[in-house]
Enzyme design. Structure first.
Site, PDB file in Angstrom:
ATOM      1  N   LYS A 180       0.834  -1.218   0.000  1.00 44.75           N
ATOM      2  CA  LYS A 180       0.000   0.000   0.000  1.00 44.75           C
ATOM      3  C   LYS A 180       0.862   1.259   0.000  1.00 44.75           C
ATOM      4  CE  LYS A 180      -4.292  -1.483   0.080  1.00 44.75           C
ATOM      5  NZ  LYS A 180      -5.140  -2.121   1.066  1.00 44.75           N
ATOM      6  N   LYS A 217      -3.233 -10.345  -6.222  1.00 47.90           N
ATOM      7  CA  LYS A 217      -4.583 -10.669  -5.750  1.00 47.90           C
ATOM      8  C   LYS A 217      -5.620  -9.691  -6.307  1.00 47.90           C
ATOM      9  CE  LYS A 217      -5.468  -8.170  -1.500  1.00 47.90           C
ATOM     10  NZ  LYS A 217      -6.855  -7.943  -1.237  1.00 47.90           N
ATOM     11  N   LYS A 228      -9.849  -4.313  -4.280  1.00 49.72           N
ATOM     12  CA  LYS A 228     -10.814  -3.221  -4.406  1.00 49.72           C
ATOM     13  C   LYS A 228     -10.149  -1.942  -4.869  1.00 49.72           C
ATOM     14  CE  LYS A 228     -13.392  -4.142  -0.256  1.00 49.72           C
ATOM     15  NZ  LYS A 228     -12.696  -3.701   0.929  1.00 49.72           N
TER      16      LYS A 228
HETATM   17  P1  ATP Z   1      -7.609  -3.943  -0.888  1.00 47.12           P
HETATM   18  O1  ATP Z   1      -7.120  -4.927  -1.876  1.00 47.12           O
HETATM   19  O2  ATP Z   1      -7.850  -2.619  -1.438  1.00 47.12           O
HETATM   20  O3  ATP Z   1      -6.807  -3.939   0.365  1.00 47.12           O
HETATM   21  P2  ATP Z   1      -9.521  -5.878  -0.355  1.00 47.12           P
HETATM   22  O4  ATP Z   1     -10.159  -6.201  -1.649  1.00 47.12           O
HETATM   23  O5  ATP Z   1      -8.445  -6.748   0.171  1.00 47.12           O
HETATM   24  O6  ATP Z   1      -9.045  -4.402  -0.433  1.00 47.12           O
HETATM   25  P3  ATP Z   1     -10.646  -5.898   2.292  1.00 47.12           P
HETATM   26  O7  ATP Z   1     -11.775  -5.145   2.875  1.00 47.12           O
HETATM   27  O8  ATP Z   1      -9.288  -5.490   2.705  1.00 47.12           O
HETATM   28  O9  ATP Z   1     -10.695  -5.787   0.720  1.00 47.12           O
HETATM   29  O10 ATP Z   1     -10.855  -7.444   2.534  1.00 47.12           O
HETATM   30  C1  ATP Z   1     -12.000  -8.020   3.093  1.00 47.12           C
HETATM   31  C2  ATP Z   1     -11.842  -9.514   3.175  1.00 47.12           C
HETATM   32  O11 ATP Z   1     -11.744 -10.082   1.878  1.00 47.12           O
HETATM   33  C3  ATP Z   1     -10.579  -9.952   3.930  1.00 47.12           C
HETATM   34  O12 ATP Z   1     -10.866 -11.102   4.703  1.00 47.12           O
HETATM   35  C4  ATP Z   1      -9.620 -10.285   2.829  1.00 47.12           C
HETATM   36  O13 ATP Z   1      -8.639 -11.208   3.206  1.00 47.12           O
HETATM   37  C5  ATP Z   1     -10.569 -10.885   1.798  1.00 47.12           C
HETATM   38  N1  ATP Z   1     -10.025 -10.753   0.455  1.00 47.12           N
HETATM   39  C6  ATP Z   1      -9.632  -9.602  -0.143  1.00 47.12           C
HETATM   40  N2  ATP Z   1      -9.181  -9.829  -1.381  1.00 47.12           N
HETATM   41  C7  ATP Z   1      -9.287 -11.173  -1.574  1.00 47.12           C
HETATM   42  C8  ATP Z   1      -8.968 -12.021  -2.665  1.00 47.12           C
HETATM   43  N3  ATP Z   1      -8.470 -11.544  -3.783  1.00 47.12           N
HETATM   44  N4  ATP Z   1      -9.207 -13.350  -2.533  1.00 47.12           N
HETATM   45  C9  ATP Z   1      -9.717 -13.856  -1.390  1.00 47.12           C
HETATM   46  N5  ATP Z   1     -10.028 -13.104  -0.321  1.00 47.12           N
HETATM   47  C10 ATP Z   1      -9.823 -11.781  -0.403  1.00 47.12           C
END
Ligand code: ATP
Ligand code: LTN
Length: 269
Positions: free
Chosen positions: A110, A192, A195
């Site tokens: 980040k 991965k 968002k």
């Molecule tokens: P960012 O990537 O911007 O940090 P994010 O998509 O990871 O956001 P979060 O709110 O941080 O969103 O994550 C919420 C939940 O979703 C957490 O438990 C995280 O581990 C899970 N998660 C996020 N991205 C993935 C992914 N690509 N595959 C599986 N689980 C995910």
């Protein structure tokens, strides 16, 4: 046994969040005491618009309910409405080694991504997460693979606190989905799905069927054309196979068989 988990209200919620986290929650709420949080304070660590943040919080609550979190069985709340989260964060700050924070993968990623906004909150982020979890004497934390490291740090912090002040906190455990704990980006299957990335990289839970079709058709695949699961050599098609398998309920083996002799575009269709 108690379960705690949360999602940040940043950006559009996607199938990675659903398959990695929310789907586990729905199952766990049948047998455990579950607390699901919308972690709005965490969302303040990356650039945001104060006006739209409120709508994004409401949207996440809608997703929780629509995906099957049952408010009769589980507690749903907004992190900033319970002031003890920030109070405990300060106390935990004083037992957390600063070096552990700079080593966190999410912090490194980040701070690279938001070069102009490397605020102290981004660094201290895992301590707030530890407070969320430890405040409720949590046993199980269902999350995606990317959050495993933060739960490990939470365990370290809890142990340190308990050693110093006597047994205070339960030591929680991360719980990852057997399949779907790390759904990869459609535009770069070595990263991965996220968002805070371009919309083409994720399938949003609010995307229309047309948008989803377009994103799948444009998804980056690998050299060669065989439909075979091999995350190291064929990360693109392996990711699509995982997604298809989880939503269809068919095993990857079955899907490989079904698409034997066919190419990527047949599969994507
Ligand atoms: P960012 O990537 O911007 O940090 P994010 O998509 O990871 O956001 P979060 O709110 O941080 O969103 O994550 C919420 C939940 O979703 C957490 O438990 C995280 O581990 C899970 N998660 C996020 N991205 C993935 C992914 N690509 N595959 C599986 N689980 C995910
Ligand atoms: N850091 C998590 C969100 C989060 C969380 C939590 C998850 C904040 N507090 C407590 C589980 C338990 C993320 O997904 N980025």
């Amino acid at each position: 046994m108690r379960v705690f988990s949360g999602i940040q209200p940043t950006g559009a919620i996607h199938i990675g969040n659903y398959l990695g986290a929310i789907r586990q929650w729905i199952e766990l709420q049948q047998n455990y005491e579950c607390i699901f949080c919308i972690v709005d304070l965490h969302a303040l660590t990356v650039p945001y618009d104060p006006q739209t943040l409120k709508d994004l919080i409401l949207e996440k609550a809608i997703v929780y309910l629509a995906a099957g979190v049952d408010p009769e069985k589980s507690i749903i709340f907004i992190q900033s409405e319970v002031k003890e989260h920030t109070e405990l964060t300060w106390l935990l700050n004083t037992v957390t080694p600063a070096g552990d924070l700079t080593r966190m993968t999410q912090y490194k990623e980040k701070s690279r991504k938001f070069k102009k906004n490397v605020n102290a909150g981004l660094l201290n982020y895992p301590i707030l997460m530890a407070a969320d979890i430890l405040l409720y004497q949590t046993d199980i934390v269902p999350v995606g693979e990317d959050q495993k490291q933060h739960v490990e740090l939470t365990r370290t912090i809890a142990r340190k606190f308990n050693q110093r002040f006597g047994k205070t906190f339960k030591i929680p455990e991360a719980k990852l989905a057997k399949s779907g704990a790390k759904i990869m980006s459609l535009t770069d299957p070595t990263k991965k799905m996220s968002k805070t990335d371009v919309p083409e990289n994720y399938i949003g839970l609010f995307d229309t069927p047309e948008q989803i079709k377009e994103k799948v058709m444009k998804a980056v695949t690998d050299t060669g054309k065989i439909i075979k699961y091999n995350p190291q050599k064929k990360p693109g098609i392996s990711n699509l196979l995982t997604i298809y398998s989880l939503f269809s309920g068919r095993t990857i083996k079955e899907l490989e068989k079904k698409f034997k002799g066919k190419g990527y575009s047949d599969f994507k269709k």
